[in-house]
Design an enzyme around this catalytic site. Structure first.
Site, PDB file in Angstrom:
ATOM      1  CE  LYS A 175      44.661  37.255  41.513  1.00 25.94           C
ATOM      2  NZ  LYS A 175      44.137  35.861  41.376  1.00 25.94           N
ATOM      3  CD  GLU A 250      35.241  45.153  29.517  1.00 23.04           C
ATOM      4  OE1 GLU A 250      34.119  44.673  29.267  1.00 23.04           O
ATOM      5  OE2 GLU A 250      35.603  46.274  29.126  1.00 23.04           O
ATOM      6  CB  CYS A 284      31.710  37.158  30.087  1.00 22.82           C
ATOM      7  SG  CYS A 284      32.656  37.414  28.575  1.00 22.82           S
ATOM      8  CD  GLU A 371      28.162  35.648  34.905  1.00 24.67           C
ATOM      9  OE1 GLU A 371      28.701  36.126  35.913  1.00 24.67           O
ATOM     10  OE2 GLU A 371      28.643  35.754  33.763  1.00 24.67           O
TER      11      GLU A 371
HETATM   12  P1  NAD Z   1      36.017  36.374  40.046  1.00 26.79           P
HETATM   13  O1  NAD Z   1      35.471  37.738  40.192  1.00 26.79           O
HETATM   14  O2  NAD Z   1      35.815  35.415  41.166  1.00 26.79           O
HETATM   15  O3  NAD Z   1      37.623  36.418  39.854  1.00 26.79           O
HETATM   16  C1  NAD Z   1      38.220  37.110  38.782  1.00 26.79           C
HETATM   17  C2  NAD Z   1      39.647  37.469  39.188  1.00 26.79           C
HETATM   18  O4  NAD Z   1      39.590  38.379  40.268  1.00 26.79           O
HETATM   19  C3  NAD Z   1      40.488  36.293  39.682  1.00 26.79           C
HETATM   20  O5  NAD Z   1      41.816  36.459  39.266  1.00 26.79           O
HETATM   21  C4  NAD Z   1      40.376  36.410  41.177  1.00 26.79           C
HETATM   22  O6  NAD Z   1      41.462  35.831  41.877  1.00 26.79           O
HETATM   23  C5  NAD Z   1      40.356  37.906  41.356  1.00 26.79           C
HETATM   24  N1  NAD Z   1      39.730  38.403  42.587  1.00 26.79           N
HETATM   25  C6  NAD Z   1      38.746  37.830  43.320  1.00 26.79           C
HETATM   26  N2  NAD Z   1      38.463  38.609  44.389  1.00 26.79           N
HETATM   27  C7  NAD Z   1      39.267  39.696  44.311  1.00 26.79           C
HETATM   28  C8  NAD Z   1      39.435  40.861  45.105  1.00 26.79           C
HETATM   29  N3  NAD Z   1      38.732  41.058  46.217  1.00 26.79           N
HETATM   30  N4  NAD Z   1      40.340  41.770  44.711  1.00 26.79           N
HETATM   31  C9  NAD Z   1      41.059  41.591  43.583  1.00 26.79           C
HETATM   32  N5  NAD Z   1      40.955  40.508  42.804  1.00 26.79           N
HETATM   33  C10 NAD Z   1      40.071  39.574  43.161  1.00 26.79           C
HETATM   34  O7  NAD Z   1      35.478  35.797  38.689  1.00 26.79           O
HETATM   35  P2  NAD Z   1      35.748  34.361  38.024  1.00 26.79           P
HETATM   36  O8  NAD Z   1      34.923  33.347  38.716  1.00 26.79           O
HETATM   37  O9  NAD Z   1      37.200  34.143  37.857  1.00 26.79           O
HETATM   38  O10 NAD Z   1      35.180  34.633  36.567  1.00 26.79           O
HETATM   39  C11 NAD Z   1      33.843  34.558  36.229  1.00 26.79           C
HETATM   40  C12 NAD Z   1      33.288  35.932  35.978  1.00 26.79           C
HETATM   41  O11 NAD Z   1      34.077  36.652  35.033  1.00 26.79           O
HETATM   42  C13 NAD Z   1      31.891  35.856  35.382  1.00 26.79           C
HETATM   43  O12 NAD Z   1      31.085  36.816  36.004  1.00 26.79           O
HETATM   44  C14 NAD Z   1      32.131  36.199  33.928  1.00 26.79           C
HETATM   45  O13 NAD Z   1      31.002  36.660  33.261  1.00 26.79           O
HETATM   46  C15 NAD Z   1      33.212  37.221  34.044  1.00 26.79           C
HETATM   47  N6  NAD Z   1      33.924  37.419  32.784  1.00 26.79           N
HETATM   48  C16 NAD Z   1      33.711  38.581  32.089  1.00 26.79           C
HETATM   49  C17 NAD Z   1      34.334  38.790  30.863  1.00 26.79           C
HETATM   50  C18 NAD Z   1      34.092  40.071  30.079  1.00 26.79           C
HETATM   51  O14 NAD Z   1      34.849  40.350  29.144  1.00 26.79           O
HETATM   52  N7  NAD Z   1      33.090  40.867  30.401  1.00 26.79           N
HETATM   53  C19 NAD Z   1      35.176  37.812  30.338  1.00 26.79           C
HETATM   54  C20 NAD Z   1      35.380  36.641  31.075  1.00 26.79           C
HETATM   55  C21 NAD Z   1      34.742  36.461  32.294  1.00 26.79           C
END
Ligand code: NAD
Length: 474
Positions: A175, A250, A284, A371
């Site tokens: 997804k 992550e 991240c 963040e």
């Molecule tokens: P997000 O949590 O909004 O979304 C991430 C993914 O989860 C998307 O595909 C989204 O559609 C999905 N999602 C959202 N709500 C969901 C739910 N209730 N159930 C299942 N899936 C759901 O995050 P974002 O805005 O896309 O990304 C930013 C975040 O990702 C930041 O916190 C960043 O630090 C983190 N990040 C972490 C890493 C790492 O390796 N630790 C790498 C990249 C990004």
């Protein structure tokens, strides 16, 4: 190059969502429509999981070497199409082409690394207290994996999960982020072309709360591997945890880069700028906090602000993200923070925030802990290294940390004391390689590591096999 509609890919076939509903995807550079994305719901997830379940056993029957060869074919195809892939990412995210190309190459390298595991994923043999017993370990696939990821580096985000998941003999349902649907679909199409059997790598597009949640809640998904925000991760852990699925998270970071009084200040400024502002700060591992020792604080601040002010702004992923950041900055200023540069929306179309450096009012203010995932970094002043480490560790997150110093003693002390999964000396807080396990502590994750051989532990189980050989039968 990006088709007008981005559908799902289920069992090797492109499919519209069952509901017939689509999401409008806009270009970050100017807010104009780019394409429509399948708005999948539980019905689409059910279909994909069923096909994945059906395809998995035959795929797992192949030897690890054979699966590694297919992974290598996919890496080769991705390399052949690196420019096309980078161009898709540029359209979806608005990031510069060179950055997107570097990310395409990083995805390719992950493929080559994982492919090599086909001939290298060793088990162990163990001694036993009992006579005539040999014990060894075997890696076993988990079954069906739900892979959910963020938009920020779309190709590596898919590659870090899909390559090891497929290699370990699982079937997966990806997804992707609703903001970066096209690059994920292209990855999966190339996987088919490379010989990954239909059903082994499926893509279900859509919103997190709909398609993503349905995948997390699905009883037939054995592993949920998620990269995204801590808030979403918390919900996923609770939901998938309740049905006792394996969950790898992550999550976010509020990573600190420390500048000591013996540091090469030019180098420190250069790395701080790259770590805080490249990819519009949407990493991240971005340096969203910079902690500078008192003696060099003013000099460092002036140079940082000068260079940050000269940067060309890059767009962030969505209007909502921009509005969230601007609101957080306004609240910080209301609490007494000083914006040293940036903090404004340039007068142009698209979702831009000028690179922003802030001196927060207090170390316990909201902006010091939350963040923002954008081009904003905070400056803190510390008396000495001890106080700097306290500031670094005063965060709910613990993903990465960096220190700039000429002293090996300070570097090692910092490496030991910083609460982080990755520590860098005299570099940025960002940057990782396929053979290095990556992940964080505290709210940055739940202890798993992506990439590296550590990723194999996420996507497989170790089975202990006892062989009892009766000498009388020899
Ligand atoms: P997000 O949590 O909004 O979304 C991430 C993914 O989860 C998307 O595909 C989204 O559609 C999905 N999602 C959202 N709500 C969901 C739910 N209730 N159930 C299942 N899936 C759901 O995050 P974002 O805005 O896309 O990304 C930013 C975040 O990702 C930041 O916190 C960043 O630090 C983190 N990040 C972490 C890493 C790492 O390796 N630790 C790498 C990249 C990004």
């Amino acid at each position: 190059m990006i088709p007008p509609e981005i559908p799902n890919l289920v069992a090797g076939q492109l499919e519209p969502p069952a509901s017939g509903a689509w999401i409008d995807k806009l270009r970050p550079v100017d807010g104009t429509p780019l394409c429509r994305v399948a708005r999948s719901r539980a019905e689409d997830v059910d279909r994909s999981v069923a096909f994945a379940r059906g395809a998995q056993p035959a795929w797992a029957e192949r030897t690890a070497v054979a699966r590694g060869e297919v992974v290598r074919e996919l890496a080769l195809l991705l390399r052949e199409r690196r420019v096309e892939l980078a161009e898709i990412v540029v359209e979806e995210t608005g990031k510069p082409f060179e950055l997107a190309l570097g990310e395409a190459d990083a995805a390719v390298e992950m493929g080559f690394f994982v492919a090599g595991e086909g001939r290298r994923s060793y088990g162990r043999t163990l001694t036993s207290s009992m006579d005539h017993r040999t014990v060894l370990t075997l890696r076993q696939p988990l079954g069906v994996a739900g892979l959910i990821m963020s938009f920020n580096t779309p190709l590596p985000n898919v590659a870090w999960k899909a390559f090891p998941a497929v290699f370990c003999g699982n079937a997966s349902v990806v997804k992707p982020s609703e903001h970066t649907p096209a690059s994920a679909l292209r990855f999966a199409e190339l996987a088919l072309e490379a010989g990954v059997p239909p059903g082994v790598l499926n893509v279900v597009q859509g919103l997190g709360e709909e398609a993503g949640a349905a995948l997390v809640e699905h009883d037939d998904v054995d592993l949920v591997s998620f990269t995204g925000s801590a808030g979403t991760g918390r919900w996923i852990n609770g939901t998938a945890g309740r049905r006792l699925a394996k969950v790898c998270l992550e999550l976010g970071g509020k990573n600190a880069l420390v500048v000591c009084d013996d540091a090469d200040l030019d180098g420190a400024v250069r790395w701080a700028i790259a770590a805080a502002f490249s990819n519009a700060g949407q990493r991240c591992a971005s340096a969203s906090r910079i902690v500078v020792l008192d003696d060099v604080y003013d000099t460092f601040r002036d140079r940082l602000v000068e260079q940050a002010g000269a940067l060309t702004p890059e767009p962030v992923i969505s209007e909502a993200s921009l509005v969230r950041m601007v609101a957080a900055l306004e609240r910080a200023v209301g609490e007494g923070a000083t914006v040293l540069c940036g903090g404004t929306r340039p007068d142009r179309l698209g979702w831009y925030l000028t690179p922003t450096v802030v001196e927060p009012a207090a170390s316990d203010s909201e902006i010091a802990h939350a963040e923002l995932f954008g081009p904003v970094t905070l400056l803190f002043r510390a008396r000495d290294l001890g106080e700097a480490v306290s500031i670094v560790n005063d965060s709910p997150y613990g993903l990465t940390a960096a220190i700039h110093t000429a002293s090996v003693h300070r570097a090692l002390r910092f490496a030991e004391q910083a609460q982080a999964g990755v520590v860098v000396v005299n570099g940025g807080t960002h940057g990782s390689e396929p053979h290095m396990g990556f992940g964080g502590v505290k709210h940055s994750g739940t202890g798993w590591r992506e990439a590296g051989v550590e990723a194999l532990d996420v996507y497989s189980d170790l089975k202990v096999v006892n062989l009892i050989v009766d000498p009388a039968l020899v």
